[in-house]
Structures are given as C-alpha cells and as structure tokens.
Design a protein around this motif. Structure first.
Motif, PDB file in Angstrom:
ATOM      1  N   SER A  89      10.485  -7.969  14.725  1.00 13.58           N
ATOM      2  CA  SER A  89       9.212  -8.667  14.612  1.00 13.58           C
ATOM      3  C   SER A  89       8.820  -8.624  13.149  1.00 13.58           C
ATOM      4  CB  SER A  89       8.131  -7.972  15.431  1.00 13.58           C
ATOM      5  OG  SER A  89       8.429  -8.017  16.797  1.00 13.58           O
ATOM      6  N   THR A  90       8.313  -9.737  12.645  1.00 13.32           N
ATOM      7  CA  THR A  90       7.862  -9.775  11.265  1.00 13.32           C
ATOM      8  C   THR A  90       6.380  -9.440  11.221  1.00 13.32           C
ATOM      9  OG1 THR A  90       9.499 -11.451  10.722  1.00 13.32           O
ATOM     10  CG2 THR A  90       7.655 -11.205   9.202  1.00 13.32           C
ATOM     11  N   VAL A  91       6.025  -8.551  10.304  1.00 11.45           N
ATOM     12  CA  VAL A  91       4.649  -8.110  10.138  1.00 11.45           C
ATOM     13  C   VAL A  91       4.262  -8.331   8.684  1.00 11.45           C
ATOM     14  CG1 VAL A  91       3.092  -6.117  10.226  1.00 11.45           C
ATOM     15  CG2 VAL A  91       4.918  -6.346  11.923  1.00 11.45           C
ATOM     16  N   CYS A  92       3.106  -8.920   8.461  1.00  4.29           N
ATOM     17  CA  CYS A  92       2.569  -9.060   7.116  1.00  4.29           C
ATOM     18  C   CYS A  92       1.446  -8.046   6.956  1.00  4.29           C
ATOM     19  CB  CYS A  92       2.031 -10.470   6.883  1.00  4.29           C
ATOM     20  SG  CYS A  92       1.269 -10.651   5.246  1.00  4.29           S
ATOM     21  N   VAL A  93       1.568  -7.228   5.926  1.00  8.41           N
ATOM     22  CA  VAL A  93       0.545  -6.233   5.638  1.00  8.41           C
ATOM     23  C   VAL A  93      -0.070  -6.588   4.296  1.00  8.41           C
ATOM     24  CG1 VAL A  93       0.058  -3.782   5.258  1.00  8.41           C
ATOM     25  CG2 VAL A  93       1.818  -4.465   6.914  1.00  8.41           C
ATOM     26  N   THR A  94      -1.334  -7.014   4.322  1.00  4.01           N
ATOM     27  CA  THR A  94      -2.007  -7.339   3.064  1.00  4.01           C
ATOM     28  C   THR A  94      -2.489  -6.047   2.420  1.00  4.01           C
ATOM     29  OG1 THR A  94      -4.144  -7.658   4.128  1.00  4.01           O
ATOM     30  CG2 THR A  94      -2.741  -9.602   3.890  1.00  4.01           C
ATOM     31  N   GLY A  95      -2.566  -6.066   1.115  1.00  2.00           N
ATOM     32  CA  GLY A  95      -2.995  -4.867   0.403  1.00  2.00           C
ATOM     33  C   GLY A  95      -2.035  -3.714   0.620  1.00  2.00           C
ATOM     34  N   ALA A  96      -0.739  -4.035   0.678  1.00  2.00           N
ATOM     35  CA  ALA A  96       0.274  -3.036   1.039  1.00  2.00           C
ATOM     36  C   ALA A  96       0.330  -1.853   0.090  1.00  2.00           C
ATOM     37  CB  ALA A  96       1.649  -3.707   1.134  1.00  2.00           C
ATOM     38  N   GLY A  97      -0.208  -2.007  -1.103  1.00  2.00           N
ATOM     39  CA  GLY A  97      -0.232  -0.897  -2.038  1.00  2.00           C
ATOM     40  C   GLY A  97      -1.426   0.018  -1.868  1.00  2.00           C
ATOM     41  N   GLY A  98      -2.355  -0.358  -1.000  1.00  2.00           N
ATOM     42  CA  GLY A  98      -3.547   0.450  -0.780  1.00  2.00           C
ATOM     43  C   GLY A  98      -3.267   1.664   0.094  1.00  2.00           C
ATOM     44  N   PHE A  99      -4.219   2.543   0.180  1.00  2.34           N
ATOM     45  CA  PHE A  99      -4.019   3.812   0.882  1.00  2.34           C
ATOM     46  C   PHE A  99      -3.657   3.612   2.350  1.00  2.34           C
ATOM     47  CE2 PHE A  99      -5.241   7.596   3.155  1.00  2.34           C
ATOM     48  CZ  PHE A  99      -4.688   8.593   2.382  1.00  2.34           C
ATOM     49  N   LEU A 100      -4.525   2.961   3.111  1.00  2.99           N
ATOM     50  CA  LEU A 100      -4.276   2.795   4.547  1.00  2.99           C
ATOM     51  C   LEU A 100      -3.062   1.912   4.805  1.00  2.99           C
ATOM     52  CD1 LEU A 100      -5.187   3.326   7.453  1.00  2.99           C
ATOM     53  CD2 LEU A 100      -6.701   1.354   7.244  1.00  2.99           C
ATOM     54  N   ALA A 101      -2.981   0.800   4.094  1.00  3.29           N
ATOM     55  CA  ALA A 101      -1.874  -0.134   4.320  1.00  3.29           C
ATOM     56  C   ALA A 101      -0.530   0.490   3.974  1.00  3.29           C
ATOM     57  CB  ALA A 101      -2.094  -1.408   3.521  1.00  3.29           C
ATOM     58  N   SER A 102      -0.475   1.332   2.950  1.00  6.02           N
ATOM     59  CA  SER A 102       0.799   1.958   2.590  1.00  6.02           C
ATOM     60  C   SER A 102       1.290   2.880   3.699  1.00  6.02           C
ATOM     61  CB  SER A 102       0.693   2.704   1.259  1.00  6.02           C
ATOM     62  OG  SER A 102      -0.202   3.787   1.343  1.00  6.02           O
ATOM     63  N   TRP A 103       0.377   3.543   4.383  1.00  8.36           N
ATOM     64  CA  TRP A 103       0.782   4.367   5.532  1.00  8.36           C
ATOM     65  C   TRP A 103       1.279   3.487   6.678  1.00  8.36           C
ATOM     66  CZ3 TRP A 103       2.141   9.169   5.911  1.00  8.36           C
ATOM     67  CH2 TRP A 103       1.691  10.080   4.951  1.00  8.36           C
ATOM     68  N   LEU A 104       0.637   2.342   6.878  1.00  2.78           N
ATOM     69  CA  LEU A 104       1.088   1.410   7.905  1.00  2.78           C
ATOM     70  C   LEU A 104       2.493   0.895   7.586  1.00  2.78           C
ATOM     71  CD1 LEU A 104       0.676  -0.272  10.446  1.00  2.78           C
ATOM     72  CD2 LEU A 104      -0.536  -1.948   9.029  1.00  2.78           C
ATOM     73  N   VAL A 105       2.722   0.528   6.335  1.00  6.02           N
ATOM     74  CA  VAL A 105       4.054   0.068   5.929  1.00  6.02           C
ATOM     75  C   VAL A 105       5.092   1.157   6.173  1.00  6.02           C
ATOM     76  CG1 VAL A 105       5.474  -0.567   3.924  1.00  6.02           C
ATOM     77  CG2 VAL A 105       3.237  -1.640   4.268  1.00  6.02           C
ATOM     78  N   LYS A 106       4.773   2.371   5.789  1.00  7.20           N
ATOM     79  CA  LYS A 106       5.704   3.494   5.972  1.00  7.20           C
ATOM     80  C   LYS A 106       6.027   3.689   7.460  1.00  7.20           C
ATOM     81  CE  LYS A 106       6.544   8.178   4.450  1.00  7.20           C
ATOM     82  NZ  LYS A 106       6.131   9.243   3.550  1.00  7.20           N
ATOM     83  N   LEU A 107       5.010   3.625   8.299  1.00  5.95           N
ATOM     84  CA  LEU A 107       5.229   3.774   9.745  1.00  5.95           C
ATOM     85  C   LEU A 107       6.111   2.648  10.286  1.00  5.95           C
ATOM     86  CD1 LEU A 107       4.569   5.077  12.536  1.00  5.95           C
ATOM     87  CD2 LEU A 107       2.640   3.485  12.634  1.00  5.95           C
ATOM     88  N   LEU A 108       5.796   1.423   9.932  1.00  6.20           N
ATOM     89  CA  LEU A 108       6.563   0.289  10.434  1.00  6.20           C
ATOM     90  C   LEU A 108       8.006   0.321   9.940  1.00  6.20           C
ATOM     91  CD1 LEU A 108       3.885  -2.525  10.112  1.00  6.20           C
ATOM     92  CD2 LEU A 108       4.701  -1.450  12.220  1.00  6.20           C
ATOM     93  N   LEU A 109       8.211   0.732   8.703  1.00  6.45           N
ATOM     94  CA  LEU A 109       9.571   0.817   8.169  1.00  6.45           C
ATOM     95  C   LEU A 109      10.388   1.912   8.844  1.00  6.45           C
ATOM     96  CD1 LEU A 109       9.009   0.222   4.348  1.00  6.45           C
ATOM     97  CD2 LEU A 109      10.075  -1.335   6.011  1.00  6.45           C
ATOM     98  N   SER A 110       9.709   2.895   9.424  1.00 10.45           N
ATOM     99  CA  SER A 110      10.434   3.964  10.116  1.00 10.45           C
ATOM    100  C   SER A 110      10.979   3.503  11.470  1.00 10.45           C
ATOM    101  CB  SER A 110       9.532   5.193  10.306  1.00 10.45           C
ATOM    102  OG  SER A 110       8.550   4.947  11.308  1.00 10.45           O
ATOM    103  N   LYS A 111      10.533   2.356  11.912  1.00 15.50           N
ATOM    104  CA  LYS A 111      11.021   1.762  13.158  1.00 15.50           C
ATOM    105  C   LYS A 111      12.129   0.781  12.817  1.00 15.50           C
ATOM    106  CE  LYS A 111       7.523   3.754  15.141  1.00 15.50           C
ATOM    107  NZ  LYS A 111       7.711   5.007  15.808  1.00 15.50           N
ATOM    108  N   ASP A 112      13.047   0.578  13.713  1.00 11.65           N
ATOM    109  CA  ASP A 112      14.179  -0.307  13.435  1.00 11.65           C
ATOM    110  C   ASP A 112      13.886  -1.777  13.665  1.00 11.65           C
ATOM    111  OD1 ASP A 112      15.857   1.731  12.678  1.00 11.65           O
ATOM    112  OD2 ASP A 112      16.673   2.026  14.687  1.00 11.65           O
TER     113      ASP A 112
END
Length: 161
Positions: free
Chosen positions: A10-33
């Motif tokens: 699934s493709t996910v767009c995370v805006t503000g990916a460099g921000g505090f909350l969004a960076s944790w979301l990116v890290k979590l999503l990247l840990s999934k295959d």
C-alpha cells in the motif's frame, strides 16, 4: 536500483515527514513489509515560520488544501490530518467539563486576542475547518488527530534530504 515493492503493498503519503510525529510514523511504516512511503518535507533552505507573521495562516490553509486536492485526484482512500489541540480547545463558550469533540472549534476571535500565539492557533483552526469542508464537498474520508503535547526521543538522530 531499488527493490520492487511487495505485491500486496500500500502506498502511503506522509506530509511533513521530517517532523517529530511524522518521522515516527515513517519509521513504523518502513518497519512493515507492505508499505511504500512517499513523504513531503519543508524546504530546509527557507526560514522556519515566525509566530508573529500572519503569513503562516495562509500557508497552513493552502498547504492543507493542496494535499487534499492531490490526494483526491490520486483517489486516496483516507487522509489523516495531524492538527493540534489548539484547533479545538480555545473557545470560552464551550461548556465547562464537556469533552471536546467533532463539534468543538477554537473561537477565531479568541485566537486573535492571544497576540503572541494567535497566528498558530488560528492557522490550525482554519486549516482543519477547510479540510472538513473539502471532505464534505468531495466525499473524502478525513480523520484528524489533535495532540496537545508531543515529546520523546527523536526517531532519527540526523536527517539527510
């Protein structure tokens, strides 16, 4: 060469990916295959916003609507808007003891009276209202998260863009 995404991704767009909350979301999503992440970040060459400047208001509203329009055109199923508690709690007319919900909005005039923080408060309030109005017009599924305080360790110690 990048590896192709898994067949069930699934493709996910995370805006503000460099921000505090969004960076944790990116890290979590990247840990999934099964997620492919597209992220947006602010231009690091530009100054961060000035709380005294009202320009922040137009930027917040326009930026939110731009993301929603692009998401709608791309047939995105759901958009999660990370807003702030300031979009809902700054209302002297809200009944004391009543929990804040989808019907509570910060009062625009009250936001303006708080001169030091009003551009930020008002920008979050107006951007969230516009998001819901856009959702009502287009039928998009929009969810907002309004955190009061976010703190903890950084998801990444350094960022390379």
């Amino acid at each position: 060469m990048e590896a192709p995404p898994p067949a069930t991704s699934s493709t996910v767009c995370v805006t503000g990916a460099g921000g505090f909350l969004a960076s944790w979301l990116v890290k979590l999503l990247l840990s999934k295959d099964h997620y492919v992440i597209n992220g947006t970040v602010r231009d690091l060459g530009k100054k961060t916003f000035d709380f005294i400047s009202v320009d922040i208001i137009a930027t917040a509203v326009t930026g939110t609507l731009n993301v929603l329009r692009a998401s709608h055109e791309a047939k995105v199923k759901r958009v999660v808007v990370v807003s702030s508690v300031v979009a809902v709690f700054n209302n002297p007319n809200w009944p004391t003891g009543e929990p804040f919900n989808e019907d509570s909005w910060s009062d625009e005039e009250t936001c303006r009276k708080n001169e030091e923080w009003y551009p930020y408060y008002l920008s979050k309030t107006l951007a969230e209202r516009e998001a819901f109005e856009y959702a009502a017009k287009t039928g998009m599924d929009i969810v907002t998260i309004c955190p009061a305080l976010i703190m903890g360790p950084l998801a990444y110690s350094t960022y390379k863009y």
